[in-house]
Design a protein around this motif. Structure first.
Motif, mmCIF file in Angstrom:
data_model
loop_
_atom_site.group_PDB
_atom_site.id
_atom_site.type_symbol
_atom_site.label_atom_id
_atom_site.label_comp_id
_atom_site.label_asym_id
_atom_site.label_seq_id
_atom_site.Cartn_x
_atom_site.Cartn_y
_atom_site.Cartn_z
ATOM 1 N N ASN A 152 0.969 -1.114 0.006
ATOM 2 C CA ASN A 152 0.061 0.107 -0.021
ATOM 3 C C ASN A 152 0.904 1.264 -0.045
ATOM 4 N N ARG A 153 1.719 1.206 -0.853
ATOM 5 C CA ARG A 153 2.795 2.504 -1.153
ATOM 6 C C ARG A 153 2.694 2.922 -2.559
ATOM 7 N N ALA A 154 2.900 3.733 -2.775
ATOM 8 C CA ALA A 154 3.080 4.579 -4.237
ATOM 9 C C ALA A 154 4.629 5.054 -4.368
ATOM 10 N N PHE A 155 5.131 5.022 -5.567
ATOM 11 C CA PHE A 155 6.523 5.778 -5.959
ATOM 12 C C PHE A 155 6.459 6.523 -7.084
ATOM 13 N N PHE A 156 6.765 7.588 -6.931
ATOM 14 C CA PHE A 156 6.593 8.785 -8.012
ATOM 15 C C PHE A 156 7.876 8.946 -8.851
ATOM 16 N N LEU B 274 13.152 -0.063 -15.837
ATOM 17 C CA LEU B 274 14.311 -1.005 -15.329
ATOM 18 C C LEU B 274 14.429 -0.984 -13.665
ATOM 19 N N ARG B 275 13.945 0.121 -13.068
ATOM 20 C CA ARG B 275 14.052 0.439 -11.544
ATOM 21 C C ARG B 275 13.080 -0.348 -10.923
ATOM 22 N N VAL B 276 11.696 -0.525 -11.687
ATOM 23 C CA VAL B 276 10.827 -1.405 -10.855
ATOM 24 C C VAL B 276 10.641 -2.656 -11.152
ATOM 25 N N GLY B 277 11.745 -3.288 -11.689
ATOM 26 C CA GLY B 277 11.919 -4.598 -11.827
ATOM 27 C C GLY B 277 11.664 -5.331 -13.232
ATOM 28 N N VAL B 278 11.244 -4.409 -14.408
ATOM 29 C CA VAL B 278 10.846 -4.815 -15.547
ATOM 30 C C VAL B 278 11.990 -4.635 -16.358
ATOM 31 N N TYR C 169 11.721 2.710 -4.079
ATOM 32 C CA TYR C 169 10.914 1.325 -4.834
ATOM 33 C C TYR C 169 11.744 0.089 -4.532
ATOM 34 N N THR C 170 11.534 -1.088 -4.008
ATOM 35 C CA THR C 170 12.144 -2.187 -4.007
ATOM 36 C C THR C 170 11.203 -3.229 -4.896
ATOM 37 N N ALA C 171 11.320 -3.825 -5.969
ATOM 38 C CA ALA C 171 10.477 -4.839 -6.641
ATOM 39 C C ALA C 171 10.199 -6.071 -5.839
ATOM 40 N N PRO C 172 9.149 -6.340 -5.726
ATOM 41 C CA PRO C 172 8.571 -7.570 -4.915
ATOM 42 C C PRO C 172 9.342 -8.932 -5.441
#
Length: 256
Positions: free
Chosen positions: A108-112, A121-125, A251-254
């Motif tokens: 339940n967190r958002a990152f902008f 790339l930063r969000v794990g894609v 942000y840390t990718a799950p």
């Protein structure tokens, strides 16, 4: 004898200096192939789309798989939901221009983020493109990613022609005899290498990426639809009340 030997060496050196380095002329059909590439790309007009795709990524012996829905009305506001397991959403992503927002339902967190770099790339894609570039690529609008001009061309061992790009993407774009871009090498030996396979409609179906550091990714379009235009609400990413919005750097990718 020594004088004769010295004379022979000097003559050899003079001959070597006189020879001009050989150059390979660009393939005769370079311009025609590039025009075919432009025609293919620009025949695809911006329109509402919904793509269902799978992505397998990681390193050799350690890969994971997610699925994704990607939708939009064109190149403006885009949405993507990334899922792991049976429909469990692990990330909701929105992009509009240079603004990027990702929401993690489990935290339940958002990152902008705001800027022109490539936050996927930063969000794990693991793809070296912004979300709008990825959407343009998968929808067949390749000039939106690679540009409309090139600086030079060269014949490749595959029989295709490589074009040195002048766009922000840079690198070498490989185009086959039908005008399809089948591979791309990012600038420098430490950059990404990408190959593209097409479906029967001539649209990218499979995009395979490899990085020299060992990262790999295979993106497969499983289904594509041409729906009615999405509403503004359908293209928005509405956050639950009191959701903290943090810088994307945190942000840390799950982990799956």
């Amino acid at each position: 004898m020594k004088k004769l030997l010295c004379l022979i060496i000097l003559l050899f050196m003079a001959s070597a200096c006189a020879r001009q380095p050989s150059t390979v002329a660009p393939p005769a059909d370079s311009a025609a192939r590039w025009q075919a590439f432009l025609a293919r790309s620009e025949a695809v007009k911006e329109a509402p789309y919904l793509l269902n795709a799978s992505l397998r990524f990681g390193t050799e012996g350690d890969t994971r798989r997610v699925t994704a829905l990607l939708w939009g009305n064109g190149s403006q506001s885009l949405r993507m939901d990334v899922m792991a397991g049976i429909g469990a959403v692990i990330a909701k992503i929105w992009e509009s221009g240079d603004e990027f927002l990702v929401y993690s339902p489990t935290e339940n967190r958002a990152f902008f983020h705001q800027g022109s770099n490539k936050p996927l790339l930063r969000v794990g894609v693991p793809v070296p493109f912004a979300l709008d570039e990825l959407a343009a690529l998968l929808n067949g609008r390749l000039t939106a990613v690679f540009g409309r001009q090139y600086a030079g061309s060269q014949a490749l061992a595959s029989g295709n022609v490589g074009f040195t790009l002048t766009s922000a993407a840079g690198g070498l774009l490989e185009i086959d005899a039908q005008g399809q871009a089948v591979a791309w090498q990012e600038n420098g030996s430490r950059g990404w290498n990408m190959t593209i396979a097409y479906d029967e409609a001539g649209l990218p179906r499979r995009v395979s990426l490899r990085h020299p550091d060992g990262q790999t990714a295979v993106l497969l379009v499983k289904d594509r639809q041409s729906p009615a235009p999405f509403s503004q609400e359908q293209l928005s990413l509405l956050l639950p009340d009191s959701t903290p919005v943090l810088p994307l750097e945190r942000y840390t990718a799950p982990q799956q």
